[in-house]
Design a protein around this motif. Structure first.
Motif, PDB file in Angstrom:
ATOM      1  N   VAL A 170       8.421   1.258 -19.498  1.00 12.56           N
ATOM      2  CA  VAL A 170       7.122   0.891 -20.073  1.00 12.56           C
ATOM      3  C   VAL A 170       6.318   2.140 -20.423  1.00 12.56           C
ATOM      4  N   GLY A 171       6.400   3.155 -19.586  1.00 11.60           N
ATOM      5  CA  GLY A 171       5.666   4.387 -19.848  1.00 11.60           C
ATOM      6  C   GLY A 171       6.121   5.087 -21.115  1.00 11.60           C
ATOM      7  N   ALA A 172       7.422   5.006 -21.415  1.00 10.94           N
ATOM      8  CA  ALA A 172       7.958   5.668 -22.604  1.00 10.94           C
ATOM      9  C   ALA A 172       7.435   5.037 -23.896  1.00 10.94           C
TER      10      ALA A 172
ATOM     11  N   TYR B  36      12.704  -6.936 -14.990  1.00 10.33           N
ATOM     12  CA  TYR B  36      11.715  -6.249 -14.152  1.00 10.33           C
ATOM     13  C   TYR B  36      10.324  -6.633 -14.650  1.00 10.33           C
ATOM     14  N   LEU B  37       9.425  -6.881 -13.717  1.00 10.53           N
ATOM     15  CA  LEU B  37       8.091  -7.392 -14.050  1.00 10.53           C
ATOM     16  C   LEU B  37       7.034  -6.516 -13.397  1.00 10.53           C
TER      17      LEU B  37
ATOM     18  N   ALA C   6      14.339  -0.490  -9.110  1.00 12.62           N
ATOM     19  CA  ALA C   6      13.439  -1.395  -9.825  1.00 12.62           C
ATOM     20  C   ALA C   6      12.146  -0.707 -10.256  1.00 12.62           C
ATOM     21  N   ARG C   7      11.501   0.018  -9.348  1.00 13.35           N
ATOM     22  CA  ARG C   7      10.214   0.633  -9.673  1.00 13.35           C
ATOM     23  C   ARG C   7      10.364   1.690 -10.768  1.00 13.35           C
ATOM     24  N   ASP C   8      11.346   2.571 -10.620  1.00 10.31           N
ATOM     25  CA  ASP C   8      11.536   3.622 -11.622  1.00 10.31           C
ATOM     26  C   ASP C   8      11.931   3.035 -12.981  1.00 10.31           C
TER      27      ASP C   8
END
Length: 450
Positions: A319-321, A348-349, A311-313
């Motif tokens: 979002v980072g991309a 995922y939130l 979930a975290r990755d």
């Protein structure tokens, strides 16, 4: 003995003599005039003053010479990025206003004792005399840019490529009293963006380093796809400086400079705005960044357990991309909600903060087939009972969150659902309400339809 120490000794030794507290600064200005081969017209000695310092008797003329003869500057290091400030005559429409130039130089001399860079030792071995590179009128008032050589040495609190003579730069603007004051100073530190601009009264002033430079008032966010980017307008330079009148209500913290074409993190910085590249720090504006329960992994629905490991990755990388590639740094979400929608899609939130911008919330929707979709939720409503509310596309429902709260939902006057801690995935329906229960109160929140 430094000038500041000598000034303190002199002032302590003449208690019975009535003298202006800025006498040494004015004497210093006189020395700068002499070295520029200008005739001294403002120093008149009608009474001989004798000062005893450390057992040595100094008369007015000898005191004057000892205080104003600065050490001759050594050979600057190669590739000194601010070295151009020391070449040629003063530029700008105030270059001929000697009174203003003297005031600006006096402000520069006074500023060292209170500079945030003082403990880096950049003023310990000043060389030669300061040079006003540019002085002019701007929409934000009078401005001067000053350079001076300094012999920089390694010590614990300085970033330095190599020891030797470098050029320091001081940015001067009119203070609240209308007199010149140093807004910021800097030195060439390796590995950080070069400071070439500063802000005064809704005006951006930028040094011309010989390259195309763009300015951006703020980063733009597109919540339809979760992307962010900046648009740069080219700075127009004249006589070594560019002056930009900023739009009303521009937030200096969101400004940016960049060599054009902009690629990657900015190589230029603003002394009193934008990202603090010298300190290499960004204020933490995340909604939840401390006391995160359950390691920040918050299941939002039945069947969410299968998503916990990635979930975290999944959220952070997706979002980072989409984030602005010209960012300097970003703060990842310390909490992640995850769940499964009615049609089997994964959700995922979380949140993300870029540079000095406010943190924003996002949902990532991963269907069984197809590319992950980012839905931006904008800046969270920090004062709300339910600060995170994002509607998912294609009637997939809502993803909501409130740290430390127990959440449940219902449609209209129907029964309440099973509870979920911290975050909740709500299937699509009409007239949705969310019950938010904390240790001290229970509130009902109506989820907006859009």
């Amino acid at each position: 003995m430094t000038k500041t120490e000598l000034k303190d000794r002199l002032m302590a030794s003449v208690d019975e003599i009535e003298a202006a507290p800025d006498v040494l600064d004015r004497v210093r200005v006189g020395g700068a005039r002499r070295l520029r081969r200008r005739r001294l017209t403002t120093l008149a000695v009608s009474t001989m003053v004798v000062l005893a310092v450390g057992g040595v008797t100094l008369t007015g003329p000898s005191l004057y010479h000892q205080l104003t003869d600065a050490p001759v500057a050594g050979v600057p290091v190669q590739n000194d990025p601010y070295g151009f400030l020391m070449k040629g005559h003063t530029r700008g429409d105030l270059a001929g206003d000697q009174n203003y130039l003297d005031q600006a130089l006096a402000a520069w001399e006074k500023s060292h004792r209170n500079s945030g860079n003082r403990d880096r030792g950049i003023f310990d071995r000043m060389q030669g005399e300061p040079q006003v590179f540019w002085a002019g009128k701007t929409p934000g008032g009078r401005v001067a840019i000053i350079g001076q050589y300094s012999d920089l040495r390694h010590h614990d609190n300085i970033q330095l490529d190599r020891e030797g003579v470098h050029t320091l730069v001081g940015f001067v603007a009119d203070g609240t009293d209308g007199k010149p004051a140093v807004v910021a100073d800097t030195y060439p530190a390796p590995g950080v963006s070069l400071t070439t601009g500063f802000v005064t009264r809704n005006t951006l002033v930028v040094l011309d380093t010989g390259k195309k430079v763009g300015w951006s008032p703020a980063r733009e966010y597109d919540d339809s796809n979760g992307s962010s980017s900046r648009k740069y307008t080219q700075v127009q330079f004249k006589n070594g400086v560019g002056v930009v009148k900023l739009p009303e209500n521009t937030d200096a913290k969101k400004l940016a400079l960049h060599t054009l074409p902009a690629q990657g993190p900015s190589d230029l910085a603003i002394a009193n705005g934008g990202v603090n590249t010298m300190g290499n720090s960004t204020p933490d504006d995340r909604l939840w960044s401390s006391d995160i329960p359950n390691d920040g992994l918050w299941p939002m629905s039945a069947g969410a357990e299968q998503l916990a490991g990635d979930a975290r990755d999944t959220f952070t990388n997706t979002v980072g991309a989409a984030a602005d590639p010209e960012h300097y740094m970003f703060s990842a979400s310390l909490w992640i909600g995850y769940g499964v929608t009615a049609n089997g899609s994964s959700v995922y939130l979380g949140e993300q903060q870029i540079d000095t911008d406010a943190s924003r919330v996002y949902a990532v929707l991963q269907r069984a087939k197809g590319k992950a979709q980012i839905i931006g939720g904008g800046e969270p409503n920090r004062g709300a009972t339910l600060p995170v509310q994002i509607r998912l596309p294609d009637n997939q429902g809502w993803a909501v969150a409130a740290k430390d709260a127990t959440l449940s939902y219902r449609y209209g006057e129907g029964a309440w659902s099973a509870t979920s801690k911290h975050a909740l995935l709500i299937p699509h329906g009409e007239d949705v309400e969310v019950k938010v229960e904390t240790g001290t109160r229970t509130e009902i929140v109506v989820v907006t339809p859009s």
